[in-house]
Design an enzyme around this catalytic site. Structure first.
Site, PDB file in Angstrom:
ATOM      1  N   HIS A 209      -2.107   4.958  -0.064  1.00  0.00           N
ATOM      2  CA  HIS A 209      -2.775   5.038  -1.374  1.00  0.00           C
ATOM      3  C   HIS A 209      -3.684   3.855  -1.698  1.00  0.00           C
ATOM      4  O   HIS A 209      -4.399   3.887  -2.680  1.00  0.00           O
ATOM      5  CB  HIS A 209      -1.746   5.172  -2.500  1.00  0.00           C
ATOM      6  CG  HIS A 209      -1.081   3.876  -2.851  1.00  0.00           C
ATOM      7  ND1 HIS A 209      -0.175   3.264  -2.029  1.00  0.00           N
ATOM      8  CD2 HIS A 209      -1.213   3.052  -3.924  1.00  0.00           C
ATOM      9  CE1 HIS A 209       0.237   2.135  -2.580  1.00  0.00           C
ATOM     10  NE2 HIS A 209      -0.381   1.982  -3.724  1.00  0.00           N
TER      11      HIS A 209
HETATM   12  N1  UDP Z   1       7.631   5.973  -4.191  1.00  0.00           N
HETATM   13  C1  UDP Z   1       8.275   7.054  -4.786  1.00  0.00           C
HETATM   14  N2  UDP Z   1       7.818   8.306  -4.494  1.00  0.00           N
HETATM   15  C2  UDP Z   1       6.785   8.552  -3.650  1.00  0.00           C
HETATM   16  C3  UDP Z   1       6.139   7.434  -3.044  1.00  0.00           C
HETATM   17  C4  UDP Z   1       6.578   6.158  -3.349  1.00  0.00           C
HETATM   18  O1  UDP Z   1       9.231   6.871  -5.545  1.00  0.00           O
HETATM   19  O2  UDP Z   1       6.422   9.714  -3.452  1.00  0.00           O
HETATM   20  C5  UDP Z   1       8.113   4.615  -4.511  1.00  0.00           C
HETATM   21  C6  UDP Z   1       8.385   3.731  -3.325  1.00  0.00           C
HETATM   22  O3  UDP Z   1       9.668   3.969  -2.814  1.00  0.00           O
HETATM   23  C7  UDP Z   1       8.258   2.354  -3.955  1.00  0.00           C
HETATM   24  C8  UDP Z   1       7.160   2.553  -4.969  1.00  0.00           C
HETATM   25  O4  UDP Z   1       7.078   3.944  -5.203  1.00  0.00           O
HETATM   26  O5  UDP Z   1       9.435   1.993  -4.643  1.00  0.00           O
HETATM   27  C9  UDP Z   1       5.897   2.016  -4.401  1.00  0.00           C
HETATM   28  O6  UDP Z   1       4.860   2.343  -5.204  1.00  0.00           O
HETATM   29  P1  UDP Z   1       3.362   2.370  -4.670  1.00  0.00           P
HETATM   30  O7  UDP Z   1       3.369   2.534  -3.205  1.00  0.00           O
HETATM   31  O8  UDP Z   1       2.652   3.352  -5.511  1.00  0.00           O
HETATM   32  O9  UDP Z   1       2.824   0.932  -5.100  1.00  0.00           O
HETATM   33  P2  UDP Z   1       2.850  -0.489  -4.418  1.00  0.00           P
HETATM   34  O10 UDP Z   1       4.259  -0.833  -4.081  1.00  0.00           O
HETATM   35  O11 UDP Z   1       1.948  -0.439  -3.227  1.00  0.00           O
HETATM   36  O12 UDP Z   1       2.305  -1.397  -5.475  1.00  0.00           O
END
Ligand code: UDP
Length: 360
Positions: A209
Site C-alpha cells: 500500500h
Molecule cells: N492489517 C489488517 N488488515 C489488513 C491489512 C493489515 O488488520 O487487511 C493490519 C496489520 O496487521 C497491521 C496494520 O494493519 O497491524 C498495518 O497497517 P498498514 O499496513 O495500513 O500501515 P503501516 O503499518 O504501514 O503504517
C-alpha cells in the site's frame, strides 16, 4: 487529566486499541484520566475503520470529522481547522497522536498552537527518505511534541542525533517500547480464521500500500510480476488496501494467480500472520508483527524504520526489484528468526506511556 486522542488511519486504530485499553484499566483503578477520541475520517471504509473499533473494543469516537479522500495539503489543512475547534471546546491537558499520518501532523500542529502538551507515540522513527509523506509527518510532529515515546533504542538514538536535548523546548524522549507488541500479545489467542477463505497449508501473506510502490507503475509491475511467479507454486494471499485496489483495477497487470481479498479485521489478520509461512510487505506494522509471530519477512521497500529486524536476520529488504524479490524468496527457508531478542519492549509499552503521562 483529560487526553484528546487523534486517530484517522488503520494502523492508528490498532495502536490506540492497546493504549485505550490501558487508559480504561487505569481509570477503573482510580487514576485521574479521561480520554476523548477524535476520528479524522482519513480512513473511512468499514473494513479499514469500524471493524477495528468493534473488534478491539476501542471506545466509539466522540468526534468524527469526516475528512478523507483529499490531497495531502487539503486533508491536513481541513483537519487542523476542525481539530482546533475540538481542542478549544474540550480544553485537554494532553493531545495524543500516533505514528506518521496526516492526522498525526494535523493533531500535533493544532495542539502546539494552543500550547497543549503533545504525546507522540511511535516517535523517533526515520527512513531518511524525504520523499515519503510519512517521513515529513514524523519529523515535524517530533519537533513540536512534548513527550516523544520511542518504540526502539534506534528511535531514541535518532532523536539524540537530531540534538533533542538542545531544542530548548523541554521536550523529553522516553523509551516506551512498541504498543503494537502489546496488541500482538493480547490478541494472539483471540485470532479468528477468515471465513470462506480456502487456504493451503503453506501460504505467503502479502500486503502492498505504500505510495512509493502503488504510485510508481514500474515498481508495482515488478512486485506483481514476482508475486505471480511465486504464486505458481505457493499460495499468495493479498488482503488489498483500497488505494492499491483502485490502481490495479486501472492497470493491465496480471494478478490472476494471486488470492486477492478485501482488507480484513485485526483478528483475521493476526490469524493469517500466525498461520502463514512468510510475510511479504511494504507495511511498517506488518514487518514487526511477522517478527512477533516468528515469521520471516521480505520487505518490499528500499529502506525500513525497523532496522533492528534486519540486524537479527528476521527481515530482508528487497525494494521493488523482481530479481531481488525472487532471490530473497528462494533464500527464505533458511532465514532464522531470532525471537529471543527483546527489541520492542515486551508488551508493556502502553502501561509505560500512561504512567509517564500521569506522572508528568
Ligand atoms: N492489517 C489488517 N488488515 C489488513 C491489512 C493489515 O488488520 O487487511 C493490519 C496489520 O496487521 C497491521 C496494520 O494493519 O497491524 C498495518 O497497517 P498498514 O499496513 O495500513 O500501515 P503501516 O503499518 O504501514 O503504517
Amino acid at each position: 487529566m483529560k487526553v484528546v486522542t487523534i486517530l484517522g488511519a488503520r494502523p492508528q486504530f490498532i495502536k490506540a486499541g492497546s493504549v485505550s485499553r490501558e487508559i480504561l484499566r487505569q481509570s477503573k483503578q482510580g487514576a485521574d484520566i479521561e480520554e476523548v477520541i477524535v476520528h479524522t475520517g482519513q480512513h473511512y471504509d468499514s473494513n479499514m475503520s469500524d471493524v477495528f473499533f468493534d473488534e478491539m473494543k476501542i471506545p466509539k469516537p466522540n468526534y468524527f470529522l469526516g475528512i478523507g479522500g483529499k490531497t495531502h495539503g487539503a486533508m491536513t489543512g481541513k483537519m487542523i481547522e476542525k481539530i482546533e475547534e475540538v481542542l478549544l471546546k474540550e480544553q485537554p491537558n494532553w493531545v495524543m497522536v500516533y505514528g506518521d499520518t496526516n492526522s498525526t501532523l494535523a493533531g500535533a500542529l493544532a495542539a502546539s498552537k494552543l500550547h497543549i502538551k503533545i504525546a507522540h507515540i511511535e516517535a523517533g522513527l526515520r527512513s531518511f527518505n524525504m520523499r515519503m509523506p510519512e517521513e515529513i509527518n514524523r519529523i515535524l510532529t517530533d519537533r513540536i511534541s512534548s513527550v516523544l515515546f520511542c518504540p526502539t533504542q534506534t528511535a531514541m538514538d535518532n532523536l539524540e542525533s537530531e540534538a533533542i536535548d538542545e531544542w530548548k523546548t523541554g521536550a523529553k524522549s522516553v523509551l516506551s517500547g512498541d504498543v503494537m507488541q502489546d496488541g500482538a500479545l493480547f490478541y494472539r489467542e483471540l485470532a479468528e480464521k477468515p471465513l470462506d477463505l480456502e487456504l493451503s497449508e503453506k501460504f505467503v501473506l502479502c500486503t502492498i500500500h505504500r505510495a512509493e510502490n502503488t504510485d510508481d507503475p514500474a515498481r508495482l509491475k515488478a512486485i506483481i510480476a514476482a508475486l505471480n511467479k511465486i504464486a505458481k507454486e505457493n499460495q499468495v494471499v493479498l488482503p488489498l488496501h483500497p488505494r492499491t485496489k483502485n490502481i490495479l483495477q486501472k492497470s493491465d497487470f496480471d494478478t490472476s494467480n494471486l488470492l486477492i481479498i478485501d482488507p480484513v479485521g485485526y483478528l483475521n489478520m493476526v490469524w493469517l500472520i500466525k498461520h502463514c509461512n512468510l510475510v511479504m510487505t511494504d507495511s511498517g506494522g506488518l514487518q514487526k508483527e511477522a517478527f512477533f509471530f516468528d515469521k520471516p519477512c521480505i520487505t518490499l521497500r528500499d529502506e525500513t524504520e525497523w532496522v533492528e529486524l534486519l540486524e537479527v536476520g528476521a527481515n530482508i529488504l528487497v525494494g521493488a526489484d523482481e530479481s531481488r524479490i525472487m532471490s530473497a524468496f528462494n533464500k527464505q527457508p533458511h532465514f532464522k528468526v531470532d525471537d529471543s531478542a527483546d527489541l520492542y519492549g515486551g508488551g508493556q509499552a502502553s502501561e509505560r506511556i500512561i504512567m509517564e503521562m500521569l506522572g508528568g
